[in-house]
Scaffold this motif. Sequence first.
Motif, PDB file in Angstrom:
ATOM      1  N   VAL A 165       0.819  -1.174  -0.038  1.00 37.19           N
ATOM      2  CA  VAL A 165       0.110  -0.362  -0.214  1.00 37.19           C
ATOM      3  C   VAL A 165       0.872   1.668   0.096  1.00 37.19           C
ATOM      4  CG1 VAL A 165      -1.779   1.465   1.699  1.00 37.19           C
ATOM      5  CG2 VAL A 165      -1.684  -0.901   1.043  1.00 37.19           C
ATOM      6  N   LEU A 166       1.637   1.091   0.912  1.00 38.18           N
ATOM      7  CA  LEU A 166       2.766   2.101   0.716  1.00 38.18           C
ATOM      8  C   LEU A 166       3.011   2.297  -0.599  1.00 38.18           C
ATOM      9  CD1 LEU A 166       4.723   2.456   4.658  1.00 38.18           C
ATOM     10  CD2 LEU A 166       2.988   4.160   3.658  1.00 38.18           C
ATOM     11  N   THR A 167       3.898   1.386  -1.444  1.00 34.17           N
ATOM     12  CA  THR A 167       4.748   1.781  -2.321  1.00 34.17           C
ATOM     13  C   THR A 167       3.722   2.322  -3.511  1.00 34.17           C
ATOM     14  OG1 THR A 167       6.435  -0.113  -2.080  1.00 34.17           O
ATOM     15  CG2 THR A 167       6.138   0.223  -4.182  1.00 34.17           C
ATOM     16  N   ASP A 168       2.388   1.614  -3.520  1.00 39.27           N
ATOM     17  CA  ASP A 168       2.013   1.988  -4.379  1.00 39.27           C
ATOM     18  C   ASP A 168       1.121   3.910  -4.059  1.00 39.27           C
ATOM     19  OD1 ASP A 168       1.293  -0.403  -5.660  1.00 39.27           O
ATOM     20  OD2 ASP A 168      -0.264  -1.013  -4.884  1.00 39.27           O
ATOM     21  N   TYR A 169       0.738   3.922  -3.122  1.00 39.24           N
ATOM     22  CA  TYR A 169       0.547   5.154  -2.774  1.00 39.24           C
ATOM     23  C   TYR A 169       1.452   6.366  -2.672  1.00 39.24           C
ATOM     24  CZ  TYR A 169      -1.411   8.935   0.581  1.00 39.24           C
ATOM     25  OH  TYR A 169      -1.660  10.346   1.129  1.00 39.24           O
ATOM     26  N   VAL A 170       3.235   6.138  -2.649  1.00 35.97           N
ATOM     27  CA  VAL A 170       4.040   6.693  -2.934  1.00 35.97           C
ATOM     28  C   VAL A 170       4.319   6.953  -4.819  1.00 35.97           C
ATOM     29  CG1 VAL A 170       6.110   7.203  -3.081  1.00 35.97           C
ATOM     30  CG2 VAL A 170       5.404   6.545  -1.079  1.00 35.97           C
ATOM     31  N   TRP A 171       3.752   5.580  -5.421  1.00 33.42           N
ATOM     32  CA  TRP A 171       4.644   5.565  -6.641  1.00 33.42           C
ATOM     33  C   TRP A 171       2.780   6.479  -7.246  1.00 33.42           C
ATOM     34  CZ3 TRP A 171       8.298   4.202  -8.882  1.00 33.42           C
ATOM     35  CH2 TRP A 171       8.268   4.026 -11.039  1.00 33.42           C
ATOM     36  N   SER A 172       1.564   6.703  -6.578  1.00 32.67           N
ATOM     37  CA  SER A 172       0.933   7.835  -7.003  1.00 32.67           C
ATOM     38  C   SER A 172       0.885   9.217  -6.963  1.00 32.67           C
ATOM     39  CB  SER A 172      -0.369   7.194  -6.641  1.00 32.67           C
ATOM     40  OG  SER A 172      -0.398   5.599  -7.083  1.00 32.67           O
ATOM     41  N   HIS A 173       1.337   9.278  -6.071  1.00 36.71           N
ATOM     42  CA  HIS A 173       1.012  10.359  -4.787  1.00 36.71           C
ATOM     43  C   HIS A 173       2.605  11.524  -4.820  1.00 36.71           C
ATOM     44  CE1 HIS A 173      -3.287   9.175  -4.960  1.00 36.71           C
ATOM     45  NE2 HIS A 173      -2.427   8.422  -4.269  1.00 36.71           N
ATOM     46  N   GLY A 174       3.380  10.351  -5.010  1.00 44.27           N
ATOM     47  CA  GLY A 174       4.542  11.371  -4.367  1.00 44.27           C
ATOM     48  C   GLY A 174       5.775  11.797  -5.689  1.00 44.27           C
ATOM     49  N   TYR A 175       5.491  11.796  -6.783  1.00 39.23           N
ATOM     50  CA  TYR A 175       6.027  12.609  -8.088  1.00 39.23           C
ATOM     51  C   TYR A 175       6.738  13.574  -7.575  1.00 39.23           C
ATOM     52  CZ  TYR A 175       7.562  14.038 -12.594  1.00 39.23           C
ATOM     53  OH  TYR A 175       8.035  13.822 -13.257  1.00 39.23           O
ATOM     54  N   ASN A 176       6.204  14.565  -6.891  1.00 34.32           N
ATOM     55  CA  ASN A 176       6.685  15.549  -6.285  1.00 34.32           C
ATOM     56  C   ASN A 176       7.652  15.687  -5.024  1.00 34.32           C
ATOM     57  OD1 ASN A 176       5.411  16.942  -8.649  1.00 34.32           O
ATOM     58  ND2 ASN A 176       3.394  18.264  -7.150  1.00 34.32           N
ATOM     59  N   TYR A 177       7.711  14.549  -4.762  1.00 35.23           N
ATOM     60  CA  TYR A 177       8.532  14.709  -3.919  1.00 35.23           C
ATOM     61  C   TYR A 177      10.170  13.085  -4.170  1.00 35.23           C
ATOM     62  CZ  TYR A 177       4.774  15.397  -0.703  1.00 35.23           C
ATOM     63  OH  TYR A 177       4.068  16.843   0.387  1.00 35.23           O
ATOM     64  N   MET A 178      10.243  13.317  -5.103  1.00 39.51           N
ATOM     65  CA  MET A 178      10.879  12.619  -6.275  1.00 39.51           C
ATOM     66  C   MET A 178      12.260  12.913  -6.557  1.00 39.51           C
ATOM     67  SD  MET A 178       8.860   9.417  -8.353  1.00 39.51           S
ATOM     68  CE  MET A 178       7.419   8.426  -7.242  1.00 39.51           C
ATOM     69  N   THR A 179      13.251  12.729  -6.231  1.00 34.84           N
ATOM     70  CA  THR A 179      14.547  13.066  -7.206  1.00 34.84           C
ATOM     71  C   THR A 179      14.270  13.411  -8.538  1.00 34.84           C
ATOM     72  OG1 THR A 179      15.601  11.364  -7.327  1.00 34.84           O
ATOM     73  CG2 THR A 179      15.946  12.569  -5.440  1.00 34.84           C
ATOM     74  N   GLU A 180      15.078  14.564  -9.302  1.00 33.94           N
ATOM     75  CA  GLU A 180      14.894  14.330 -10.549  1.00 33.94           C
ATOM     76  C   GLU A 180      14.770  12.475 -11.495  1.00 33.94           C
ATOM     77  OE1 GLU A 180      18.002  16.470 -13.238  1.00 33.94           O
ATOM     78  OE2 GLU A 180      16.034  17.421 -13.720  1.00 33.94           O
ATOM     79  N   LEU A 181      16.307  12.620 -10.437  1.00 36.22           N
ATOM     80  CA  LEU A 181      16.175  10.710 -11.269  1.00 36.22           C
ATOM     81  C   LEU A 181      15.219   9.745 -11.148  1.00 36.22           C
ATOM     82  CD1 LEU A 181      17.695   8.693 -12.382  1.00 36.22           C
ATOM     83  CD2 LEU A 181      19.261   8.124 -10.874  1.00 36.22           C
ATOM     84  N   GLU A 182      14.478  10.054  -9.708  1.00 38.13           N
ATOM     85  CA  GLU A 182      13.740   9.090  -9.792  1.00 38.13           C
ATOM     86  C   GLU A 182      11.876   9.193 -10.881  1.00 38.13           C
ATOM     87  OE1 GLU A 182      14.593   8.608  -4.906  1.00 38.13           O
ATOM     88  OE2 GLU A 182      12.998  10.298  -5.454  1.00 38.13           O
ATOM     89  N   GLN A 183      12.201  10.621 -10.570  1.00 38.79           N
ATOM     90  CA  GLN A 183      10.867  11.226 -11.714  1.00 38.79           C
ATOM     91  C   GLN A 183      11.169  10.556 -13.163  1.00 38.79           C
ATOM     92  OE1 GLN A 183      10.976  14.955 -11.335  1.00 38.79           O
ATOM     93  NE2 GLN A 183       9.376  14.854  -9.496  1.00 38.79           N
ATOM     94  N   PHE A 184      12.365  10.862 -13.862  1.00 32.73           N
ATOM     95  CA  PHE A 184      12.681  10.243 -14.945  1.00 32.73           C
ATOM     96  C   PHE A 184      12.525   8.536 -14.999  1.00 32.73           C
ATOM     97  CE2 PHE A 184      16.056  14.176 -16.063  1.00 32.73           C
ATOM     98  CZ  PHE A 184      14.759  14.167 -15.823  1.00 32.73           C
ATOM     99  N   GLY A 185      12.900   7.864 -13.462  1.00 27.14           N
ATOM    100  CA  GLY A 185      12.950   6.304 -13.528  1.00 27.14           C
ATOM    101  C   GLY A 185      10.978   6.096 -14.280  1.00 27.14           C
ATOM    102  N   GLN A 186      10.215   6.609 -13.300  1.00 28.31           N
ATOM    103  CA  GLN A 186       9.083   6.864 -12.936  1.00 28.31           C
ATOM    104  C   GLN A 186       8.721   6.479 -14.512  1.00 28.31           C
ATOM    105  OE1 GLN A 186       6.552   9.350 -11.314  1.00 28.31           O
ATOM    106  NE2 GLN A 186       5.257   7.618 -10.426  1.00 28.31           N
ATOM    107  N   LYS A 187       9.229   7.774 -15.068  1.00 27.74           N
ATOM    108  CA  LYS A 187       8.552   7.807 -17.151  1.00 27.74           C
ATOM    109  C   LYS A 187       9.309   6.447 -17.362  1.00 27.74           C
ATOM    110  CE  LYS A 187       8.074  12.733 -16.293  1.00 27.74           C
ATOM    111  NZ  LYS A 187       8.630  14.620 -16.714  1.00 27.74           N
ATOM    112  N   ALA A 188      10.242   6.429 -17.896  1.00 28.13           N
ATOM    113  CA  ALA A 188      10.199   5.158 -18.110  1.00 28.13           C
ATOM    114  C   ALA A 188      10.399   3.365 -18.059  1.00 28.13           C
ATOM    115  CB  ALA A 188      12.098   4.661 -17.709  1.00 28.13           C
TER     116      ALA A 188
END
Length: 117
Positions: free
Chosen positions: A8-31
């Motif tokens: 649940v925490l993984t899904d929550y952060v993946w869905s709602h934590g984009y603005n808290y991610m580093t640039e690399l993490e955001q690029f990784g999510q997009k990839a």
Amino acid sequence: MDYDEDQVLTDYVWSHGYNYMTELEQFGQKAVLARFKAEKSSPVMAQKILEQWWHLNDKGVNEALSKGVAQFQLAVRDRVLRDHPEIVNRCPSCKRVVRTPTAKQCHWCFHEWRKEI
């Protein structure tokens, strides 16, 4: 549905934590999303997605994803929660994570904490 705090925490952060991610993490999510969309698309569309998606061939992104998507998601979740624990919205009654950062009703125990007008 069973409550699995880690998932649940993984899904929550993946869905709602984009603005808290580093640039690399955001690029990784997009990839990750691009690769998922490409897998579900026709070969022609998949090629277009993979050619046009940002940072898909980025060395840092590919290194971050080298141990798999699940490990990447766990690492992002752990880092975001360590640096921004306030992101998590929990039910005041059962203490479980609710669906969104602004939710006022628990989908696990159905407790409501909306202010009466």
